[in-house]
Design a protein around this motif. Structure first.
Motif, PDB file in Angstrom:
ATOM      1  N   LEU A 500       0.838  -1.194   0.000  1.00  0.00           N
ATOM      2  CA  LEU A 500       0.000   0.000   0.000  1.00  0.00           C
ATOM      3  C   LEU A 500       0.881   1.255   0.000  1.00  0.00           C
ATOM      4  N   PRO A 501       0.285   2.436  -0.187  1.00  0.00           N
ATOM      5  CA  PRO A 501       1.089   3.669  -0.173  1.00  0.00           C
ATOM      6  C   PRO A 501       1.960   3.749   1.076  1.00  0.00           C
ATOM      7  N   PRO A 502       3.217   4.155   0.923  1.00  0.00           N
ATOM      8  CA  PRO A 502       4.192   4.029   2.010  1.00  0.00           C
ATOM      9  C   PRO A 502       3.856   4.854   3.242  1.00  0.00           C
ATOM     10  N   ALA A 503       4.217   4.272   4.388  1.00  0.00           N
ATOM     11  CA  ALA A 503       3.979   4.915   5.678  1.00  0.00           C
ATOM     12  C   ALA A 503       5.099   4.514   6.621  1.00  0.00           C
ATOM     13  N   PRO A 504       5.375   5.326   7.624  1.00  0.00           N
ATOM     14  CA  PRO A 504       6.418   4.978   8.586  1.00  0.00           C
ATOM     15  C   PRO A 504       5.922   3.940   9.573  1.00  0.00           C
ATOM     16  N   LEU A 505       6.795   3.553  10.467  1.00  0.00           N
ATOM     17  CA  LEU A 505       6.409   2.690  11.569  1.00  0.00           C
ATOM     18  C   LEU A 505       5.261   3.318  12.347  1.00  0.00           C
ATOM     19  N   GLU A 506       4.416   2.479  12.924  1.00  0.00           N
ATOM     20  CA  GLU A 506       3.389   2.969  13.841  1.00  0.00           C
ATOM     21  C   GLU A 506       4.025   3.038  15.219  1.00  0.00           C
ATOM     22  N   GLY A 507       4.325   4.242  15.656  1.00  0.00           N
ATOM     23  CA  GLY A 507       4.976   4.411  16.951  1.00  0.00           C
ATOM     24  C   GLY A 507       5.146   5.874  17.255  1.00  0.00           C
ATOM     25  N   GLY A 508       5.610   6.190  18.453  1.00  0.00           N
ATOM     26  CA  GLY A 508       5.918   7.565  18.809  1.00  0.00           C
ATOM     27  C   GLY A 508       4.718   8.469  18.954  1.00  0.00           C
ATOM     28  N   SER A 509       3.506   7.925  18.885  1.00  0.00           N
ATOM     29  CA  SER A 509       2.253   8.696  18.934  1.00  0.00           C
ATOM     30  C   SER A 509       2.057   9.580  17.704  1.00  0.00           C
ATOM     31  N   TRP A 510       2.773   9.278  16.594  1.00  0.00           N
ATOM     32  CA  TRP A 510       2.626  10.103  15.400  1.00  0.00           C
ATOM     33  C   TRP A 510       1.594   9.536  14.422  1.00  0.00           C
ATOM     34  N   GLY A 511       1.043   8.367  14.699  1.00  0.00           N
ATOM     35  CA  GLY A 511       0.176   7.697  13.738  1.00  0.00           C
ATOM     36  C   GLY A 511      -1.060   8.495  13.365  1.00  0.00           C
ATOM     37  N   ALA A 512      -1.793   8.976  14.352  1.00  0.00           N
ATOM     38  CA  ALA A 512      -3.046   9.687  14.074  1.00  0.00           C
ATOM     39  C   ALA A 512      -2.782  10.963  13.285  1.00  0.00           C
ATOM     40  N   ALA A 513      -1.777  11.723  13.705  1.00  0.00           N
ATOM     41  CA  ALA A 513      -1.472  12.977  13.021  1.00  0.00           C
ATOM     42  C   ALA A 513      -1.006  12.727  11.596  1.00  0.00           C
ATOM     43  N   SER A 514      -0.131  11.753  11.421  1.00  0.00           N
ATOM     44  CA  SER A 514       0.510  11.535  10.124  1.00  0.00           C
ATOM     45  C   SER A 514      -0.416  10.830   9.138  1.00  0.00           C
ATOM     46  N   THR A 515      -0.944   9.679   9.538  1.00  0.00           N
ATOM     47  CA  THR A 515      -1.846   8.945   8.650  1.00  0.00           C
ATOM     48  C   THR A 515      -3.119   9.742   8.411  1.00  0.00           C
ATOM     49  N   GLY A 516      -3.605  10.381   9.472  1.00  0.00           N
ATOM     50  CA  GLY A 516      -4.821  11.186   9.333  1.00  0.00           C
ATOM     51  C   GLY A 516      -4.655  12.299   8.322  1.00  0.00           C
ATOM     52  N   ALA A 517      -3.510  12.967   8.348  1.00  0.00           N
ATOM     53  CA  ALA A 517      -3.266  14.056   7.399  1.00  0.00           C
ATOM     54  C   ALA A 517      -3.196  13.532   5.971  1.00  0.00           C
ATOM     55  N   ALA A 518      -2.553  12.373   5.794  1.00  0.00           N
ATOM     56  CA  ALA A 518      -2.457  11.790   4.452  1.00  0.00           C
ATOM     57  C   ALA A 518      -3.826  11.408   3.919  1.00  0.00           C
ATOM     58  N   VAL A 519      -4.659  10.821   4.775  1.00  0.00           N
ATOM     59  CA  VAL A 519      -6.016  10.454   4.367  1.00  0.00           C
ATOM     60  C   VAL A 519      -6.810  11.701   3.992  1.00  0.00           C
ATOM     61  N   GLN A 520      -6.690  12.745   4.787  1.00  0.00           N
ATOM     62  CA  GLN A 520      -7.404  13.979   4.483  1.00  0.00           C
ATOM     63  C   GLN A 520      -6.988  14.531   3.121  1.00  0.00           C
ATOM     64  N   LEU A 521      -5.683  14.564   2.851  1.00  0.00           N
ATOM     65  CA  LEU A 521      -5.203  15.080   1.565  1.00  0.00           C
ATOM     66  C   LEU A 521      -5.715  14.239   0.398  1.00  0.00           C
ATOM     67  N   ALA A 522      -5.699  12.916   0.573  1.00  0.00           N
ATOM     68  CA  ALA A 522      -6.172  12.044  -0.505  1.00  0.00           C
ATOM     69  C   ALA A 522      -7.659  12.263  -0.773  1.00  0.00           C
ATOM     70  N   CYS A 523      -8.427  12.442   0.289  1.00  0.00           N
ATOM     71  CA  CYS A 523      -9.867  12.660   0.110  1.00  0.00           C
ATOM     72  C   CYS A 523     -10.155  14.044  -0.458  1.00  0.00           C
ATOM     73  N   GLU A 524      -9.341  15.030  -0.116  1.00  0.00           N
ATOM     74  CA  GLU A 524      -9.498  16.351  -0.726  1.00  0.00           C
ATOM     75  C   GLU A 524      -9.168  16.294  -2.217  1.00  0.00           C
ATOM     76  N   ALA A 525      -8.208  15.452  -2.565  1.00  0.00           N
ATOM     77  CA  ALA A 525      -7.907  15.268  -3.983  1.00  0.00           C
ATOM     78  C   ALA A 525      -9.095  14.627  -4.705  1.00  0.00           C
ATOM     79  N   LEU A 526      -9.811  13.736  -4.013  1.00  0.00           N
ATOM     80  CA  LEU A 526     -11.031  13.156  -4.591  1.00  0.00           C
ATOM     81  C   LEU A 526     -12.112  14.223  -4.754  1.00  0.00           C
ATOM     82  N   GLN A 527     -12.191  15.137  -3.796  1.00  0.00           N
ATOM     83  CA  GLN A 527     -13.145  16.237  -3.938  1.00  0.00           C
ATOM     84  C   GLN A 527     -12.886  16.998  -5.243  1.00  0.00           C
ATOM     85  N   ALA A 528     -11.623  17.283  -5.503  1.00  0.00           N
ATOM     86  CA  ALA A 528     -11.275  18.021  -6.722  1.00  0.00           C
ATOM     87  C   ALA A 528     -11.665  17.239  -7.971  1.00  0.00           C
ATOM     88  N   LYS A 529     -11.467  15.915  -7.922  1.00  0.00           N
ATOM     89  CA  LYS A 529     -11.823  15.094  -9.083  1.00  0.00           C
ATOM     90  C   LYS A 529     -13.334  15.048  -9.277  1.00  0.00           C
TER      91      LYS A 529
END
Length: 745
Positions: A500-529
């Protein structure tokens, strides 16, 4: 009626979408996959702590019916052993990682020295006991007090000093100095470490591994074994507990892959509970804290000197000494951190690594300073509160710690506390109230995600991240549902797959911020389409080229903001464009988006922990009856799963305070309590009322979503609050964790 974006998206207490699969048994973990023709491997562990293998006799094991082979350093396949970019992403800064079966060298008791592979698990387990090994032992040491003589500063150096700490301590009206210790702790997740390697022929394989990073395991296997990346797929859709235990690829996946490569068959290797004590653990720590203050408790000097254990073959270091010095205002500060080598496996991350050790022990010292200055422990923290991160002298993106103090104290009833130890009791039980400050990093990592919307209104979001029990599946779905105005039930999340699209290790409490931001950007790109496709609708209700700013998305439809009655379902928009689905991929990375202010700032979560204990005056038995944990962690995506994370972290802190202690027989260099019968962790009866408060904290700079993460902060300093409460109850100060009955008696 479908949920509105506000109902579906961020801030809603949604139940885990992966929950039904887990509670019904439909979720398959690393060792659950039925594979035709599967072989079973059982690892053989060394019985000495240091030396070499002089001779290994596997004849008796090979004679057991069903045994296929015994693999060890003398007959393993030749391997490239190339350095991995990701496999040791969190590796220590010095030394070399363990290479199982590389040669005859023994680094620690329990090191894997052979693998028995058989047609059945029972045959492999029986044969493993028949391996005869002669060792040439060398003098070993597993005692940190002895190892301090070899203490050295790792490449991860402590911060620079400020001021003249010695002089400030010498002249301070109030001074406290003490040595604090934390015992070695071992991970004991419910799921044992294991890997199932499916051999597909011609060097292609699928690896089901218990890991916090499938892409990291893939990279490790390719570099060590020489596979091509396209030929190795690593899957970990479900992880039965980790929090640092599975950040680095561990030897079970190496052994299973080695056997599969040599035999060209599918192989499974699962460690025993005892073997779970032969790798990652929180290292033993000794920390000396000296504090100088004015008569009112205002700090003038902080000195923190710490030593933690590392293995002899790697220099594992943690961020230990800086936490108190960065949190509290003091003009003079001294930091000294070093590691000492012992003959053990290399330590590693365990929930809140560094802070859970360093700040916990520091907060116990702060409590002692409060009594030395005769001020309330909470008042002492407020007196020394700082809006500036003291080590780097920079502001925070946000810091709502004062609100944590205020709301936590009010919920706990702190104003009813009497200062004197042993002044509160009920019957034969002494009652104690203690508190402490918690701090953790708020990190944001480069992460990619894909969003795919079908004409039927179903949305799939995907990323190669992991869900180690934190609720990543659910927040991915929530964020996507909110952006595209869909009910959560119409959104599915895919993760735990190196393809799947690359992601870092799940750790350090960065998962929600990092994955969440990527999901938001991808869905905003769908909005544009969608907006682009809407230009092909009959009659052009949105115009021939709709601007994304002119339209909104709700209830599975796109609408015109100027006239909300003008709307069209996503399926109709796609039909007009002649497509059955739309797909977009995006990457979120630290940068200007949402963080326009270029001033370097500190990014942290904060907490205030309040604990009540009751101690049987005659027996010394401690009961923790109440804990209030007030958390400042930016925007909370899902209050339900976030609360679960804090509760889990608090329970981990209870274990650190009263239960968890790895005991080593230094004569043999062997861990003696390597089972759940002897290694104590909190049980249901040890956990009473835990109240979690999320204070409001707006932060537009820390991450695109304003999210800070809650995985670690619940553990940090919880044990200190409990230790401080025990002193308040009993008047006896114990500076060594865990605080067991014998130490109180």
């Amino acid at each position: 009626m479908a949920a509105s974006p506000a109902q579906a998206g961020i801030g809603t207490p949604v139940s885990r979408i992966d929950g039904p699969a887990k509670v019904t048994g439909a979720a398959r973990y690393a060792a659950d996959h039925p594979i035709e023709g599967l072989l079973y491997g059982v690892a053989v562990s060394s019985t000495i702590a240091r030396g070499r293998i002089a001779a290994l006799d596997d004849s008796a094991a090979l004679a057991v019916p069903g045994v296929v082979t015994v693999i060890h350093h003398e007959n393993r396949a030749h391997l490239p052993w190339r350095t991995s970019r990701y496999g040791d992403q969190l590796a220590p800064a010095g030394g070399k990682p363990l290479r199982p079966f590389y040669d005859d060298t023994i680094y620690y008791n329990g090191q894997p020295v052979a693998l028995v592979v058989a047609e059945t698990f029972e045959a492999a387990r029986h044969a493993a006991r028949l391996i005869a090994i002669d060792y040439e032992g060398e003098r070993h040491n597993t005692d940190l007090d002895v190892a301090i003589a070899e203490r050295f500063v790792p490449r991860q150096k402590p911060p620079s000093d400020r001021g003249d700490t010695d002089a400030a301590l010498e002249t301070a009206p109030v001074r406290h100095e003490g040595e604090y210790r934390l015992a070695t702790e071992h991970h004991n997740p419910m799921e044992l470490h294991g890997a199932t390697v499916e051999w597909h022929g011609e060097g292609r394989l699928t690896v089901h591994d218990k890991t916090q990073g499938p892409a990291q395991v893939q990279d490790y296997l390719c570099n060590v074994f020489g596979f091509e990346p396209d030929d190795v797929r690593v899957l970990n859709p479900y992880v039965g507990g980790a929090f640092g235990a599975a950040l680095r690829p561990l030897y079970h996946v190496f052994l299973a892959t080695l056997a599969a490569k040599m035999l060209e068959r599918s192989v499974r290797v699962v460690l025993t509970r005892q073997q779970m004590f032969t790798h990652v653990h929180r290292p033993e720590a000794i920390q000396r804290v000296a504090l100088g203050a004015e008569a009112d408790g205002k700090l003038t000097a902080i000195s923190t000197i710490a030593t933690t254990a590392t293995s002899r073959y790697e220099a594992y270091a943690e961020t230990i000494v800086e936490w108190g010095g960065q949190t509290y205002a003091a003009p003079n500060a001294h930091f000294d951190y070093a590691v000492a080598p012992i003959d053990s496996a290399t330590p590693g991350s365990m929930r809140g690594p560094g802070a859970a050790t360093g700040l916990t022990l520091f907060e116990m010292a702060m409590d002692e300073l409060a009594y030395a200055a005769d001020v309330d422990p909470l008042a002492l923290r407020l007196t020394n509160y700082s809006d500036i991160e003291q080590i780097r002298q920079i502001p925070y993106t946000s810091k709502a710690l004062k609100a944590c103090y205020e709301q936590g104290a009010e919920a706990f009833g702190w104003d009813q506390r009497s200062q004197a130890p042993r002044s509160m009791r009920e019957g034969r039980e002494l009652i104690g109230w203690g508190m402490a400050t918690g701090v953790w990093d708020a990190m944001f990592m480069k992460t990619s995600a894909r969003a795919r919307l079908g004409a039927n209104g179903h949305l799939e979001v995907a990323s190669a991240t992991s869900d180690i029990g934190t609720g990543t599946y659910t927040i991915m779905a929530q964020i996507a549902a909110g952006v595209l105005g869909l009910p959560v039930e119409q959104v599915s999340a895919k993760l735990g797959d190196s393809s799947l699209p690359p992601a870092p290790l799940e750790g350090g409490s960065w998962g929600a911020a990092s994955t969440g931001a990527a999901v938001q950007l991808a869905c905003e790109a769908l909005q544009a389409k969608l907006a682009e496709a809407a230009g092909k609708l009959e009659g052009r209700p949105f115009g021939s080229q709709p601007e994304i700013a002119s339209v909104g998305f709700a209830d599975g439809e796109m609408y015109l903001k100027a006239d909300p009655q003008v709307r069209a379902p996503y399926g109709r928009i796609m039909a007009a464009a002649g497509v059955t689905e739309l797909e977009a991929e995006a990457t979120a990375a630290p940068g200007p988006r949402g963080m326009a202010n270029q001033v370097v700032k500190a990014r942290n979560t904060h907490s205030a922990v309040f604990a009540e204990v009751r101690v049987d005056e005659e027996l010394g038995v401690v009961r923790i009856t109440r804990i209030v944990s007030a958390i400042a962690a930016g925007r909370i995506i899902n209050p339900k799963t976030a609360r679960s994370q804090i509760v889990g972290g608090v329970v981990w802190g209870i274990g650190m305070a009263l239960h968890e202690e790895t005991m080593t027989d230094h004569h043999f260099g062997r861990i003696m309590n390597h089972s759940l019968a002897e290694y104590h962790i909190p049980a249901h009866a040890d956990v009473d009322t835990i109240d979690v408060i999320f204070v409001e904290e707006q932060d537009s700079e820390v991450s695109p979503l304003g999210v800070k993460g809650v995985g670690e902060i619940g553990t940090v300093s919880t044990a200190a609050a409990i230790a401080n409460a025990i002193f308040h109850a009993t008047g006896k100060r114990v500076r060594e964790l865990p605080i067991t009955i014998d130490k109180l008696l």
